[in-house]
Structure formats: structure tokens, C-alpha cells
Design a protein around this motif. Structure first.
Motif, PDB file in Angstrom:
ATOM      1  N   LYS A 203       1.196  -1.245  -0.526  1.00  0.00           N
ATOM      2  CA  LYS A 203       0.182   0.405   0.065  1.00  0.00           C
ATOM      3  C   LYS A 203       0.975   1.290  -0.303  1.00  0.00           C
ATOM      4  CE  LYS A 203      -3.683   1.637   2.039  1.00  0.00           C
ATOM      5  NZ  LYS A 203      -4.953   2.087   3.740  1.00  0.00           N
ATOM      6  N   ARG A 204       2.115   1.520   0.265  1.00  0.00           N
ATOM      7  CA  ARG A 204       2.385   2.394   0.508  1.00  0.00           C
ATOM      8  C   ARG A 204       3.316   2.660  -0.658  1.00  0.00           C
ATOM      9  NH1 ARG A 204       7.644   1.735   5.706  1.00  0.00           N
ATOM     10  NH2 ARG A 204       5.184   1.510   6.402  1.00  0.00           N
ATOM     11  N   TYR A 205       4.058   1.741  -1.196  1.00  0.00           N
ATOM     12  CA  TYR A 205       4.297   2.054  -2.398  1.00  0.00           C
ATOM     13  C   TYR A 205       3.734   2.020  -3.985  1.00  0.00           C
ATOM     14  CZ  TYR A 205       9.366   2.182  -0.399  1.00  0.00           C
ATOM     15  OH  TYR A 205      10.393   1.627   0.428  1.00  0.00           O
ATOM     16  N   LEU A 206       2.241   1.832  -3.308  1.00  0.00           N
ATOM     17  CA  LEU A 206       1.387   1.127  -4.813  1.00  0.00           C
ATOM     18  C   LEU A 206       1.201   2.392  -5.543  1.00  0.00           C
ATOM     19  CD1 LEU A 206      -0.591  -0.716  -5.382  1.00  0.00           C
ATOM     20  CD2 LEU A 206      -1.940   0.133  -3.573  1.00  0.00           C
ATOM     21  N   LYS A 207       1.451   4.075  -5.920  1.00  0.00           N
ATOM     22  CA  LYS A 207       1.129   4.608  -6.102  1.00  0.00           C
ATOM     23  C   LYS A 207       2.107   5.442  -6.837  1.00  0.00           C
ATOM     24  CE  LYS A 207      -2.167   8.080  -3.782  1.00  0.00           C
ATOM     25  NZ  LYS A 207      -1.953   9.311  -3.051  1.00  0.00           N
ATOM     26  N   LYS A 208       3.526   5.035  -6.600  1.00  0.00           N
ATOM     27  CA  LYS A 208       4.710   5.015  -7.528  1.00  0.00           C
ATOM     28  C   LYS A 208       4.389   3.114  -8.317  1.00  0.00           C
ATOM     29  CE  LYS A 208       9.795   4.152  -6.989  1.00  0.00           C
ATOM     30  NZ  LYS A 208      11.310   4.905  -5.582  1.00  0.00           N
ATOM     31  N   LEU A 209       4.093   2.436  -7.525  1.00  0.00           N
ATOM     32  CA  LEU A 209       4.048   1.186  -8.281  1.00  0.00           C
ATOM     33  C   LEU A 209       3.159   1.253  -9.668  1.00  0.00           C
ATOM     34  CD1 LEU A 209       5.041  -1.641  -8.740  1.00  0.00           C
ATOM     35  CD2 LEU A 209       2.947  -2.540  -7.460  1.00  0.00           C
ATOM     36  N   LYS A 235      12.299  -3.277 -10.197  1.00  0.00           N
ATOM     37  CA  LYS A 235      12.615  -2.566  -8.599  1.00  0.00           C
ATOM     38  C   LYS A 235      11.595  -2.213  -7.449  1.00  0.00           C
ATOM     39  CE  LYS A 235      17.432  -1.527 -10.989  1.00  0.00           C
ATOM     40  NZ  LYS A 235      18.019   0.088 -11.399  1.00  0.00           N
ATOM     41  N   VAL A 236      11.378  -1.509  -8.195  1.00  0.00           N
ATOM     42  CA  VAL A 236       9.676  -1.491  -6.808  1.00  0.00           C
ATOM     43  C   VAL A 236       8.888  -2.405  -6.430  1.00  0.00           C
ATOM     44  CG1 VAL A 236       7.489  -0.476  -6.519  1.00  0.00           C
ATOM     45  CG2 VAL A 236       9.137   1.277  -8.048  1.00  0.00           C
ATOM     46  N   HIS A 237       9.513  -3.302  -7.146  1.00  0.00           N
ATOM     47  CA  HIS A 237       8.814  -4.604  -6.645  1.00  0.00           C
ATOM     48  C   HIS A 237       9.922  -5.279  -5.469  1.00  0.00           C
ATOM     49  CE1 HIS A 237       5.078  -5.461  -7.893  1.00  0.00           C
ATOM     50  NE2 HIS A 237       5.532  -4.960  -9.646  1.00  0.00           N
ATOM     51  N   GLU A 238      11.125  -5.490  -6.043  1.00  0.00           N
ATOM     52  CA  GLU A 238      12.186  -5.979  -4.648  1.00  0.00           C
ATOM     53  C   GLU A 238      12.391  -5.247  -3.611  1.00  0.00           C
ATOM     54  OE1 GLU A 238      16.710  -5.806  -5.560  1.00  0.00           O
ATOM     55  OE2 GLU A 238      15.968  -6.577  -7.404  1.00  0.00           O
ATOM     56  N   LYS A 239      11.845  -3.601  -4.388  1.00  0.00           N
ATOM     57  CA  LYS A 239      12.051  -2.874  -2.477  1.00  0.00           C
ATOM     58  C   LYS A 239      10.669  -3.474  -1.797  1.00  0.00           C
ATOM     59  CE  LYS A 239      13.161   0.894  -0.555  1.00  0.00           C
ATOM     60  NZ  LYS A 239      14.470   1.166   0.494  1.00  0.00           N
ATOM     61  N   ILE A 240       9.576  -3.845  -2.402  1.00  0.00           N
ATOM     62  CA  ILE A 240       8.605  -4.108  -1.429  1.00  0.00           C
ATOM     63  C   ILE A 240       9.255  -5.550  -1.104  1.00  0.00           C
ATOM     64  CG2 ILE A 240       6.447  -5.166  -1.705  1.00  0.00           C
ATOM     65  CD1 ILE A 240       6.159  -3.017  -3.410  1.00  0.00           C
TER      66      ILE A 240
END
Length: 373
Positions: A203-209, A235-240
Motif C-alpha cells: 500500500k505504501r508503494y502502490l502509487k509509485k508502482l 526495482k519497485v517490486h524488489e524494494k517491497i
């Protein structure tokens, strides 16, 4: 005890080129012999590991497949062992039928001791045909690893994974026990009333994703811009995933430091995610990952994890008098006729603790014995 330590590595451009060929050869060998074994099965025959190993030797002598000899032979042989393990897991009903490896996704190549050298004194790792590999050692490796696996993530990052034969020192005994009730509003509630917040990393990274996925959708498939945009999404998926893993390790480490015995519910997570209203939240919480990490840390440091039967009505039962009630998800408090008014998650954690202690005392399950005929 076998432990796996993973570190970030930085191959040179020449090493990246050779690694790309190695990953391709490993993938080809795995897929080729998976196809051969499928074909043998349709003919009513059985193809064993030794037969695939002999066939690989013949295949490398074929001039059309001479490129298989350009890379180390050990990762190719290991891919056959991994294929054999995949079939064994399938026949023993531990996993599904083996599937073909894809060019997209995580790539890996495993090296045994005959194909690498590790110098414990100066922490140098040398791989067959690659030479010395630059590794960011986040901690000192005290012994020589038994196997080394080179990994390339879809984000383009490279990692080296070492299997070490180590015996971690057991943590001091505290004489304390606790139970955890996992949830979505709060990730976990302990039997002593402590609550662990749900970090909700997706949820925290959903907008960026969503933004990087929109950029990917606008690119032409196969173009360099498409590949760059694809790496940004990865990279976003890896960060999550990294954030989740870090939080799982922190929570597990806190529990095994403070408690000697940890009681958990044997949750049917596969069944829970079939609820489409909760599926994303459940997968974001990654409860299964927390349970596996807690179990691994407990075994590693001499602590105990006890699982309570999944059909035990921990949420529906009053922890004071044992009365059962209907508890829909929207009802957040247990209100019993005996006067007990308590948060439903804390009530469940106390019930899990009592049931778990009964398990360890009796040595069996917590479900009631069937009535005599």
C-alpha cells in the motif's frame, strides 16, 4: 546446520556477459531435459537423473551445441539435479509439476566446491571461468561455503548466495512464553497485550508502482525503452520484497530473544486468499513469510515454536469462561455474558497460548477427544 547467507555482488561488464551466457545455458539444459522427460513419459518410459547426465555429455559433443562448453560445466550439471529434485517433490506431493524456466525473471547458476575457491582470510571469491568476483560483504564469512549460487534479479541486481555449514550459538533462556494472533488491522497481537503494527508495504508503494507500470504500458515491446521501464517496475517490486523481509527478520529476532516458546496458529493461508475482498491485504501482510521466519530463527537459536490446530476456535471462544460466539470480521471486541469485554485479537492470542500450553503438556492436539461410542 546449513545456513544461507546472501550478499550483493558487482560483476564487471565482461563477467556480466559470461554470466548471461551461463544463465542461458543453465536454462536451456533444464528446459531441454524437462521436455525429454515429458516425451519419455508419453511413450510410457522413465528417464532417470543418470540418463539425463549421460545425455548431457553426448549433447555437449554435438557440434550444434558446442556453445554449452563455453561456460562452466558445474552449473549445467546442477540444473539436472534441480530438475530431479523438482520431480521428486512432485511425486512426493510437496509441489506442483515442474515448469519450464523463462528468460524473464530471476536467473541463477549454482557452483559446487570444484568450481569455486573462497579465501577465508581475505574474503576473496573466485568462480570458474569468471575469476574474482567483487562482493559487498555485509558481514564476515567465517568458513568456506559448500555451494555458491550467482543470482540475477529482474531489476538487474546481482547477488551471491552462500550455503554455510555453521552452528549458531543458542540464545540464553528467559523462561517466558507467548502466543501470536496474526491479523490485518494489526499484523500480530501478543498474549501479553503488545500489538505489532501492519507495515502495509505494498500500500505504501502502490502509487509509485502504478506510475512505473503505466510508463511500461506506453513503451513498445522489445525496445530498449521497454526493457528500461521493465527494470524500473522490477526495482519497485524488489524494494517491497526487501522491506517485508527486513521486517520479518526484525520481528522474528525480537520474539526469539524474549521468549523460549512461541505459540502460533496453523493457518490455512491458501484458503484465506481465496476471499477476493481480502486477498490483496493478506498478500501484502505476508503472514506466511513471518511464520516461516519465526520458525527458522527459533530452530537456529534453540527456541521452540508450537502450532495450534487451525480448527481450534481461538477467536470465537471467550478466554475467561470458554463460551463460543459468532465473531464476524467487523466485530472487533469479544463481549461475553460473563462480563469479559476484550479486544478480539488479544482474546484469540490468550486462547492460543492456553491451547499451546495444553499441546506441550499433553503432547497431542487441542481438538476435543471424540465421544465414546
Amino acid at each position: 546446520m546449513k545456513l544461507r547467507w546472501t550478499f550483493r555482488c558487482y560483476p564487471t561488464p565482461e563477467q556480466e556477459c559470461l554470466l548471461a551466457r551461463t544463465f542461458g545455458c543453465v536454462r536451456f539444459v533444464y528446459n531441454h531435459f524437462l521436455h525429454e522427460r515429458n516425451a519419455a513419459f508419453t511413450r510410457g518410459e522413465r528417464m532417470t537423473y543418470s540418463q539425463t547426465s549421460a545425455a548431457l555429455t553426448r549433447l555437449k559433443r554435438d557440434p550444434d551445441f558446442a556453445w554449452l562448453s563455453e561456460v562452466s560445466s558445474v552449473p549445467l550439471q546442477q540444473s539436472l539435479r534441480h530438475l530431479q529434485t523438482a520431480f521428486r517433490n512432485f511425486f512426493e506431493k510437496r509441489s506442483g509439476y515442474p515448469s519450464f524456466k523463462r528468460k524473464t525473471g530471476t536467473q541463477s547458476a549454482e557452483y559446487t566446491r570444484s568450481a569455486f575457491r573462497f579465501e577465508v582470510g581475505n574474503q576473496r571469491l573466485l568462480i570458474a571461468k569468471l575469476g574474482r568476483l567483487k562482493v559487498k560483504w555485509s558481514r564476515r564469512v567465517p568458513v568456506e561455503p559448500t555451494t555458491v549460487t550467482l543470482i540475477r534479479k529482474p531489476s538487474g541486481h546481482y547477488f551471491v548466495s552462500l550455503v554455510l555449514d555453521l552452528t549458531p550459538a543458542p540464545l540464553p533462556k528467559t523462561g517466558k512464553e507467548t502466543a501470536l494472533d496474526f491479523g490485518l488491522e494489526k499484523l500480530a497481537t501478543l498474549a501479553n497485550g503488545e500489538k505489532i503494527d501492519n507495515p502495509r508495504y505494498l500500500k505504501r508503494y502502490l502509487k509509485k508502482l502504478a506510475r512505473v507500470q503505466r510508463l511500461l504500458a506506453r513503451k513498445q515491446k522489445g525496445s530498449k525503452c521497454y526493457e528500461r521501464a521493465k527494470r524500473r517496475v522490477a526495482k519497485v517490486h524488489e524494494k517491497i520484497a526487501n522491506c517485508r523481509k527486513d521486517h520479518q527478520n526484525q520481528l522474528a529476532w525480537m520474539l526469539v530473544n524474549r521468549f523460549d516458546v512461541i505459540y502460533l496458529e496453523d493457518l490455512n493461508l491458501r484458503g484465506l486468499v481465496k476471499n477476493h475482498n481480502l486477498a490483496r491485504s493478506l498478500q501484502d501482510a505476508a503472514i506466511g513469510g513471518y511464520i516461516r521466519t519465526i520458525e527458522a530463527k527459533a530452530i537456529m537459536h534453540g527456541k521452540q515454536v508450537v502450532k495450534v490446530d487451525r480448527f481450534f476456535p481461538s477467536t470465537k471462544m471467550c478466554c475467561r469462561c470458554g463460551q463460543l460466539y459468532s465473531m464476524p470480521l467487523e466485530k472487533r471486541q469479544m463481549e461475553c455474558d460473563c462480563g469479559n469485554v476484550m479486544d478480539r485479537d488479544l482474546n484469540a492470542a490468550i486462547n492460543i497460548l492456553a491451547a499451546g500450553q495444553a499441546v506441550t503438556a499433553r503432547g497431542d492436539g487441542v481438538r476435543p477427544d471424540p465421544a465414546p461410542a
